[in-house]
Scaffold this motif. Structure first.
Motif, short mmCIF file in Angstrom:
data_model
loop_
_atom_site.label_atom_id
_atom_site.label_comp_id
_atom_site.label_asym_id
_atom_site.label_seq_id
_atom_site.Cartn_x
_atom_site.Cartn_y
_atom_site.Cartn_z
N HIS A 37 0.82 -1.22 0.00
CA HIS A 37 0.00 0.00 0.00
C HIS A 37 0.85 1.26 0.00
CE1 HIS A 37 0.75 1.06 4.23
NE2 HIS A 37 0.73 -0.24 4.47
N GLY A 38 0.24 2.34 -0.48
CA GLY A 38 0.83 3.66 -0.40
C GLY A 38 0.27 4.42 0.79
N GLY A 39 0.31 5.76 0.68
CA GLY A 39 -0.21 6.58 1.76
C GLY A 39 0.28 8.02 1.71
N GLY A 40 0.66 8.48 0.51
CA GLY A 40 1.17 9.84 0.36
C GLY A 40 0.24 10.93 0.89
N PRO A 41 -1.06 10.91 0.52
CA PRO A 41 -1.97 11.95 1.03
C PRO A 41 -2.07 11.96 2.55
CG PRO A 41 -2.94 10.82 -0.85
CD PRO A 41 -1.71 10.04 -0.48
N GLN A 42 -2.09 10.78 3.15
CA GLN A 42 -2.18 10.69 4.61
C GLN A 42 -0.92 11.25 5.27
OE1 GLN A 42 -2.94 8.34 2.39
NE2 GLN A 42 -4.62 7.03 3.07
N ILE A 43 0.24 11.01 4.65
CA ILE A 43 1.49 11.59 5.17
C ILE A 43 1.43 13.11 5.09
CG2 ILE A 43 3.98 11.81 4.76
CD1 ILE A 43 3.88 8.89 3.67
N GLY A 44 0.98 13.61 3.94
CA GLY A 44 0.87 15.06 3.74
C GLY A 44 -0.06 15.70 4.76
N ASP A 45 -1.19 15.03 5.04
CA ASP A 45 -2.16 15.57 6.00
C ASP A 45 -1.56 15.69 7.39
OD1 ASP A 45 -4.07 15.71 4.04
OD2 ASP A 45 -5.11 13.87 4.61
N LEU A 46 -0.83 14.67 7.84
CA LEU A 46 -0.25 14.71 9.18
C LEU A 46 0.87 15.74 9.26
CD1 LEU A 46 -0.25 13.74 12.04
CD2 LEU A 46 1.17 11.79 11.38
N LEU A 47 1.68 15.83 8.21
CA LEU A 47 2.73 16.86 8.20
C LEU A 47 2.13 18.26 8.31
CD1 LEU A 47 5.14 15.43 5.46
CD2 LEU A 47 5.65 15.67 7.90
N GLU A 48 1.02 18.46 7.62
CA GLU A 48 0.35 19.77 7.68
C GLU A 48 -0.16 20.05 9.09
OE1 GLU A 48 -3.33 22.18 5.48
OE2 GLU A 48 -2.71 20.20 4.77
N LYS A 49 -0.69 19.02 9.73
CA LYS A 49 -1.23 19.20 11.09
C LYS A 49 -0.15 19.58 12.10
CE LYS A 49 -5.23 16.14 10.65
NZ LYS A 49 -5.83 14.83 11.04
N ILE A 50 1.07 19.07 11.88
CA ILE A 50 2.15 19.40 12.83
C ILE A 50 2.95 20.63 12.35
CG2 ILE A 50 2.33 17.02 13.60
CD1 ILE A 50 4.92 16.77 11.97
N GLY A 51 2.46 21.26 11.27
CA GLY A 51 3.07 22.50 10.81
C GLY A 51 4.32 22.33 9.98
N LYS A 52 4.50 21.17 9.38
CA LYS A 52 5.69 20.93 8.57
C LYS A 52 5.29 20.92 7.10
CE LYS A 52 9.84 18.03 8.29
NZ LYS A 52 10.76 19.12 8.59
N GLU A 53 5.94 21.76 6.32
CA GLU A 53 5.61 21.90 4.90
C GLU A 53 6.23 20.76 4.09
OE1 GLU A 53 5.86 25.33 1.38
OE2 GLU A 53 6.62 25.73 3.42
N SER A 54 5.47 20.28 3.09
CA SER A 54 5.95 19.21 2.20
C SER A 54 6.65 19.81 1.00
CB SER A 54 4.79 18.33 1.73
OG SER A 54 4.21 17.63 2.80
N HIS A 55 7.78 19.24 0.64
CA HIS A 55 8.51 19.67 -0.56
C HIS A 55 8.76 18.45 -1.44
CE1 HIS A 55 9.33 23.68 1.08
NE2 HIS A 55 9.62 23.09 2.23
N PHE A 56 8.68 18.67 -2.75
CA PHE A 56 8.85 17.57 -3.70
C PHE A 56 9.90 17.93 -4.74
CE2 PHE A 56 4.66 17.07 -1.93
CZ PHE A 56 4.52 15.70 -1.76
N VAL A 57 10.68 16.95 -5.14
CA VAL A 57 11.65 17.08 -6.23
C VAL A 57 11.40 15.93 -7.20
CG1 VAL A 57 14.09 17.03 -6.89
CG2 VAL A 57 13.40 18.18 -4.78
N GLU A 58 11.09 16.27 -8.46
CA GLU A 58 10.80 15.24 -9.47
C GLU A 58 9.71 14.28 -8.97
OE1 GLU A 58 12.29 15.28 -12.48
OE2 GLU A 58 13.54 17.00 -11.93
N GLY A 59 8.71 14.83 -8.28
CA GLY A 59 7.61 14.02 -7.80
C GLY A 59 7.89 13.24 -6.53
N MET A 60 9.11 13.33 -5.99
CA MET A 60 9.50 12.60 -4.79
C MET A 60 9.48 13.53 -3.58
SD MET A 60 10.34 9.45 -5.72
CE MET A 60 10.87 8.50 -7.16
#
Length: 298
Positions: free
Chosen positions: A66-89
Protein backbone atom coordinates in the motif's frame (compact mmCIF):
# COMPACT_ATOMS: atom_id res chain seq x y z
CA UNK A 1 -40.46 -15.15 -13.34
CA UNK A 2 -40.00 -13.11 -10.17
CA UNK A 3 -37.37 -10.43 -9.76
CA UNK A 4 -35.78 -12.49 -6.97
CA UNK A 5 -35.41 -15.49 -9.27
CA UNK A 6 -33.90 -13.28 -11.99
CA UNK A 7 -31.35 -11.99 -9.49
CA UNK A 8 -30.53 -15.51 -8.33
CA UNK A 9 -30.01 -16.70 -11.90
CA UNK A 10 -27.78 -13.72 -12.58
CA UNK A 11 -25.65 -14.54 -9.54
CA UNK A 12 -25.38 -18.17 -10.65
CA UNK A 13 -24.37 -17.03 -14.15
CA UNK A 14 -21.67 -14.75 -12.77
CA UNK A 15 -20.27 -17.52 -10.56
CA UNK A 16 -20.14 -20.09 -13.36
CA UNK A 17 -18.39 -17.61 -15.67
CA UNK A 18 -15.84 -16.92 -12.94
CA UNK A 19 -15.11 -20.62 -12.41
CA UNK A 20 -12.50 -21.03 -15.21
CA UNK A 21 -10.57 -18.04 -13.87
CA UNK A 22 -10.71 -19.38 -10.31
CA UNK A 23 -9.40 -22.73 -11.52
CA UNK A 24 -6.60 -21.02 -13.46
CA UNK A 25 -5.42 -18.86 -10.57
CA UNK A 26 -5.83 -21.26 -7.64
CA UNK A 27 -2.48 -21.58 -5.88
CA UNK A 28 -1.06 -18.55 -7.72
CA UNK A 29 0.32 -15.41 -6.07
CA UNK A 30 -1.11 -12.04 -7.07
CA UNK A 31 0.59 -8.85 -5.83
CA UNK A 32 -1.72 -5.83 -5.55
CA UNK A 33 -0.65 -2.24 -5.04
CA UNK A 34 -3.45 -0.57 -3.09
CA UNK A 35 -3.83 3.20 -3.21
CA UNK A 36 -5.73 6.16 -4.63
CA UNK A 37 -9.50 6.56 -4.21
CA UNK A 38 -9.87 2.85 -3.42
CA UNK A 39 -8.00 3.57 -0.19
CA UNK A 40 -9.99 6.64 0.93
CA UNK A 41 -13.64 6.05 -0.11
CA UNK A 42 -15.49 3.90 2.45
CA UNK A 43 -17.54 1.93 -0.09
CA UNK A 44 -14.46 1.24 -2.22
CA UNK A 45 -12.43 0.25 0.84
CA UNK A 46 -15.00 -2.35 1.80
CA UNK A 47 -15.37 -3.71 -1.73
CA UNK A 48 -11.57 -4.04 -1.95
CA UNK A 49 -11.38 -5.90 1.36
CA UNK A 50 -14.15 -8.30 0.30
CA UNK A 51 -12.34 -8.93 -3.01
CA UNK A 52 -9.16 -9.85 -1.15
CA UNK A 53 -10.95 -12.15 1.29
CA UNK A 54 -12.79 -13.91 -1.55
CA UNK A 55 -9.53 -14.40 -3.47
CA UNK A 56 -7.95 -16.08 -0.45
CA UNK A 57 -11.00 -18.28 0.15
CA UNK A 58 -10.90 -19.68 -3.42
CA UNK A 59 -7.21 -20.57 -3.11
CA UNK A 60 -5.50 -17.50 -4.60
CA UNK A 61 -2.65 -15.89 -2.61
CA UNK A 62 -3.01 -12.08 -2.53
CA UNK A 63 -0.09 -9.97 -1.31
CA UNK A 64 -0.93 -6.31 -0.65
CA UNK A 65 1.49 -3.37 -0.91
CA UNK A 66 0.00 0.00 0.00
CA UNK A 67 0.83 3.66 -0.40
CA UNK A 68 -0.21 6.58 1.76
CA UNK A 69 1.17 9.84 0.36
CA UNK A 70 -1.97 11.95 1.03
CA UNK A 71 -2.18 10.69 4.61
CA UNK A 72 1.49 11.59 5.17
CA UNK A 73 0.87 15.06 3.74
CA UNK A 74 -2.16 15.57 6.00
CA UNK A 75 -0.25 14.71 9.18
CA UNK A 76 2.73 16.86 8.20
CA UNK A 77 0.35 19.77 7.68
CA UNK A 78 -1.23 19.20 11.09
CA UNK A 79 2.15 19.40 12.83
CA UNK A 80 3.07 22.50 10.81
CA UNK A 81 5.69 20.93 8.57
CA UNK A 82 5.61 21.90 4.90
CA UNK A 83 5.95 19.21 2.20
CA UNK A 84 8.51 19.67 -0.56
CA UNK A 85 8.85 17.57 -3.70
CA UNK A 86 11.65 17.08 -6.23
CA UNK A 87 10.80 15.24 -9.47
CA UNK A 88 7.61 14.02 -7.80
CA UNK A 89 9.50 12.60 -4.79
CA UNK A 90 8.83 13.87 -1.26
CA UNK A 91 11.92 15.43 0.34
CA UNK A 92 12.24 13.30 3.49
CA UNK A 93 14.44 14.55 6.31
CA UNK A 94 14.71 12.63 9.59
CA UNK A 95 11.65 14.30 11.13
CA UNK A 96 9.57 13.62 8.03
CA UNK A 97 10.77 10.01 7.98
CA UNK A 98 9.46 9.59 11.53
CA UNK A 99 6.05 10.75 10.28
CA UNK A 100 6.26 8.44 7.24
CA UNK A 101 6.95 5.43 9.48
CA UNK A 102 4.15 6.38 11.85
CA UNK A 103 1.61 6.86 9.04
CA UNK A 104 2.58 4.03 6.68
CA UNK A 105 3.74 1.43 9.19
CA UNK A 106 1.13 2.35 11.79
CA UNK A 107 -2.07 4.19 10.92
CA UNK A 108 -2.53 3.17 7.28
CA UNK A 109 -1.14 -0.36 7.51
CA UNK A 110 -3.17 -1.30 10.56
CA UNK A 111 -6.38 0.20 9.16
CA UNK A 112 -6.04 -2.01 6.05
CA UNK A 113 -5.32 -5.06 8.20
CA UNK A 114 -8.41 -4.33 10.32
CA UNK A 115 -10.55 -3.80 7.22
CA UNK A 116 -9.60 -7.19 5.75
CA UNK A 117 -9.98 -8.96 9.11
CA UNK A 118 -13.40 -7.38 9.70
CA UNK A 119 -14.51 -8.86 6.37
CA UNK A 120 -13.49 -12.37 7.38
CA UNK A 121 -9.85 -12.50 6.27
CA UNK A 122 -6.63 -13.10 8.21
CA UNK A 123 -4.31 -10.21 7.38
CA UNK A 124 -0.94 -9.45 8.95
CA UNK A 125 0.71 -6.04 8.59
CA UNK A 126 4.44 -5.49 8.19
CA UNK A 127 6.93 -3.04 6.77
CA UNK A 128 9.96 -3.78 4.66
CA UNK A 129 12.01 -3.60 7.87
CA UNK A 130 10.34 -6.71 9.31
CA UNK A 131 12.40 -9.83 8.72
CA UNK A 132 14.70 -7.81 6.47
CA UNK A 133 12.01 -7.92 3.77
CA UNK A 134 13.17 -4.83 1.86
CA UNK A 135 16.85 -3.96 1.72
CA UNK A 136 17.04 -0.39 0.45
CA UNK A 137 19.62 2.03 -0.80
CA UNK A 138 19.45 5.79 -0.97
CA UNK A 139 17.82 7.17 -4.11
CA UNK A 140 19.84 9.91 -5.82
CA UNK A 141 18.01 12.37 -8.05
CA UNK A 142 19.99 13.65 -11.04
CA UNK A 143 18.88 16.97 -12.47
CA UNK A 144 20.19 17.92 -15.89
CA UNK A 145 20.72 21.55 -16.87
CA UNK A 146 22.23 23.06 -20.03
CA UNK A 147 24.19 25.44 -17.78
CA UNK A 148 26.08 22.58 -16.12
CA UNK A 149 28.72 20.28 -17.58
CA UNK A 150 27.58 17.42 -15.33
CA UNK A 151 24.17 16.56 -13.84
CA UNK A 152 23.33 18.04 -10.45
CA UNK A 153 22.87 15.36 -7.77
CA UNK A 154 20.05 16.36 -5.41
CA UNK A 155 19.82 14.84 -1.93
CA UNK A 156 16.17 14.30 -0.98
CA UNK A 157 16.90 12.55 2.30
CA UNK A 158 15.43 9.22 3.38
CA UNK A 159 14.00 8.26 -0.01
CA UNK A 160 15.17 4.91 -1.26
CA UNK A 161 14.94 2.27 -3.93
CA UNK A 162 14.77 -1.49 -3.53
CA UNK A 163 18.16 -3.17 -3.52
CA UNK A 164 16.96 -6.67 -2.65
CA UNK A 165 13.91 -8.53 -1.34
CA UNK A 166 13.95 -11.30 1.27
CA UNK A 167 10.72 -13.22 0.71
CA UNK A 168 10.99 -15.64 3.67
CA UNK A 169 8.58 -13.72 5.88
CA UNK A 170 6.02 -13.31 3.04
CA UNK A 171 6.26 -17.01 2.13
CA UNK A 172 5.73 -17.95 5.77
CA UNK A 173 2.57 -15.83 5.99
CA UNK A 174 1.15 -16.98 2.65
CA UNK A 175 1.69 -20.65 3.46
CA UNK A 176 0.19 -20.07 6.90
CA UNK A 177 -3.03 -18.91 5.21
CA UNK A 178 -2.48 -15.25 6.09
CA UNK A 179 -2.70 -12.20 3.82
CA UNK A 180 0.46 -10.02 3.98
CA UNK A 181 -0.13 -6.25 3.98
CA UNK A 182 3.17 -4.45 3.34
CA UNK A 183 4.11 -0.81 3.97
CA UNK A 184 6.83 0.40 1.53
CA UNK A 185 9.53 1.22 4.06
CA UNK A 186 12.97 -0.35 3.60
CA UNK A 187 16.13 -0.47 5.66
CA UNK A 188 19.63 0.41 4.47
CA UNK A 189 22.94 -1.24 5.29
CA UNK A 190 23.47 1.53 7.84
CA UNK A 191 20.20 0.68 9.61
CA UNK A 192 18.49 3.85 8.36
CA UNK A 193 14.86 3.75 7.23
CA UNK A 194 13.89 4.69 3.68
CA UNK A 195 10.56 5.66 2.15
CA UNK A 196 10.14 3.82 -1.17
CA UNK A 197 7.58 4.31 -3.96
CA UNK A 198 4.84 1.72 -3.37
CA UNK A 199 4.48 0.88 -7.09
CA UNK A 200 8.17 0.01 -7.28
CA UNK A 201 7.98 -2.11 -4.13
CA UNK A 202 4.95 -4.01 -5.46
CA UNK A 203 6.73 -4.63 -8.75
CA UNK A 204 9.91 -5.95 -7.13
CA UNK A 205 7.99 -8.19 -4.74
CA UNK A 206 5.96 -9.58 -7.67
CA UNK A 207 9.21 -10.36 -9.49
CA UNK A 208 10.91 -12.23 -6.65
CA UNK A 209 7.73 -14.13 -5.72
CA UNK A 210 7.30 -15.22 -9.36
CA UNK A 211 3.77 -13.85 -9.11
CA UNK A 212 1.12 -14.67 -11.67
CA UNK A 213 -0.04 -11.06 -11.75
CA UNK A 214 0.90 -7.56 -10.60
CA UNK A 215 -2.16 -5.33 -10.18
CA UNK A 216 -1.75 -1.57 -9.70
CA UNK A 217 -4.86 0.32 -8.57
CA UNK A 218 -5.03 3.87 -9.92
CA UNK A 219 -7.44 6.81 -10.17
CA UNK A 220 -7.72 6.55 -13.95
CA UNK A 221 -9.62 4.16 -16.23
CA UNK A 222 -6.37 2.70 -17.59
CA UNK A 223 -3.60 3.62 -19.97
CA UNK A 224 -4.90 5.88 -22.74
CA UNK A 225 -3.69 6.63 -26.26
CA UNK A 226 -3.32 10.21 -27.54
CA UNK A 227 -7.02 10.25 -28.51
CA UNK A 228 -8.10 9.32 -25.00
CA UNK A 229 -9.05 5.71 -25.83
CA UNK A 230 -8.31 3.05 -23.21
CA UNK A 231 -5.59 0.64 -24.30
CA UNK A 232 -6.84 -2.65 -22.90
CA UNK A 233 -4.11 -5.06 -23.99
CA UNK A 234 -0.44 -4.32 -24.69
CA UNK A 235 2.79 -6.26 -24.94
CA UNK A 236 6.17 -4.99 -23.78
CA UNK A 237 7.26 -3.91 -27.28
CA UNK A 238 4.10 -1.81 -27.73
CA UNK A 239 4.64 -0.18 -24.33
CA UNK A 240 8.23 0.71 -25.29
CA UNK A 241 6.93 2.42 -28.45
CA UNK A 242 4.31 4.38 -26.46
CA UNK A 243 7.02 5.62 -24.10
CA UNK A 244 9.26 6.66 -26.99
CA UNK A 245 6.52 8.55 -28.85
CA UNK A 246 5.44 10.42 -25.71
CA UNK A 247 2.03 8.77 -25.24
CA UNK A 248 3.18 7.58 -21.82
CA UNK A 249 4.76 10.43 -19.86
CA UNK A 250 4.99 12.20 -16.52
CA UNK A 251 3.57 10.49 -13.46
CA UNK A 252 2.48 7.42 -15.42
CA UNK A 253 6.08 6.56 -16.39
CA UNK A 254 7.16 5.05 -13.04
CA UNK A 255 3.93 3.01 -12.84
CA UNK A 256 4.33 1.70 -16.38
CA UNK A 257 8.04 1.16 -15.76
CA UNK A 258 7.47 -1.20 -12.83
CA UNK A 259 4.64 -3.01 -14.65
CA UNK A 260 6.93 -3.50 -17.64
CA UNK A 261 9.88 -4.61 -15.53
CA UNK A 262 7.67 -7.17 -13.81
CA UNK A 263 6.53 -8.91 -17.01
CA UNK A 264 10.05 -8.83 -18.43
CA UNK A 265 11.24 -10.54 -15.22
CA UNK A 266 8.77 -13.41 -15.36
CA UNK A 267 5.48 -12.11 -13.96
CA UNK A 268 2.82 -13.41 -16.36
CA UNK A 269 0.92 -10.13 -16.63
CA UNK A 270 0.66 -6.65 -15.12
CA UNK A 271 -2.61 -4.75 -14.82
CA UNK A 272 -3.19 -1.02 -14.37
CA UNK A 273 -6.81 -0.82 -13.26
CA UNK A 274 -9.39 1.74 -12.20
CA UNK A 275 -9.59 1.58 -8.42
CA UNK A 276 -12.62 3.90 -8.48
CA UNK A 277 -14.75 1.00 -9.72
CA UNK A 278 -16.29 -1.14 -6.94
CA UNK A 279 -14.81 -4.67 -6.89
CA UNK A 280 -12.25 -3.62 -9.51
CA UNK A 281 -9.85 -6.43 -8.54
CA UNK A 282 -12.44 -9.17 -9.00
CA UNK A 283 -13.65 -7.66 -12.27
CA UNK A 284 -10.10 -7.68 -13.60
CA UNK A 285 -9.41 -11.23 -12.44
CA UNK A 286 -12.66 -13.02 -13.17
CA UNK A 287 -14.14 -11.37 -16.27
CA UNK A 288 -13.11 -11.13 -19.92
CA UNK A 289 -13.65 -7.36 -20.05
CA UNK A 290 -11.64 -6.21 -17.01
CA UNK A 291 -11.41 -2.59 -15.87
CA UNK A 292 -8.07 -1.34 -17.11
CA UNK A 293 -4.94 -2.06 -19.12
CA UNK A 294 -3.29 -5.48 -19.34
CA UNK A 295 0.44 -5.68 -20.10
CA UNK A 296 2.22 -8.90 -21.05
CA UNK A 297 5.70 -9.69 -22.33
CA UNK A 298 4.47 -11.38 -25.54
Amino acid sequence: MTLEKDQALNIADVLTKALPYIQRFTGKTIVIKYGGNAMTDDNLKNSFARDIVLMKLVGINPVIVHGGGPQIGDLLEKIGKESHFVEGMRVTDSETMDVVEMVLGGLVNKSIVSLINNNGGKAVGLTGKDGGLLQAKKLHISKFSPDLNAPEIIDIGHVGEVESVNTEVVDMLVHGDFIPVIAPIGVGNDGASYNINADLVAGKIAEVLNAEKLILLTNIAGLQDKSGNILTGLNSEQVDVLIQDGTIYGGMLPKIGCALSAVKSGVTSSHIIDGRVPHAVLLELFTDEGVGTLITNT
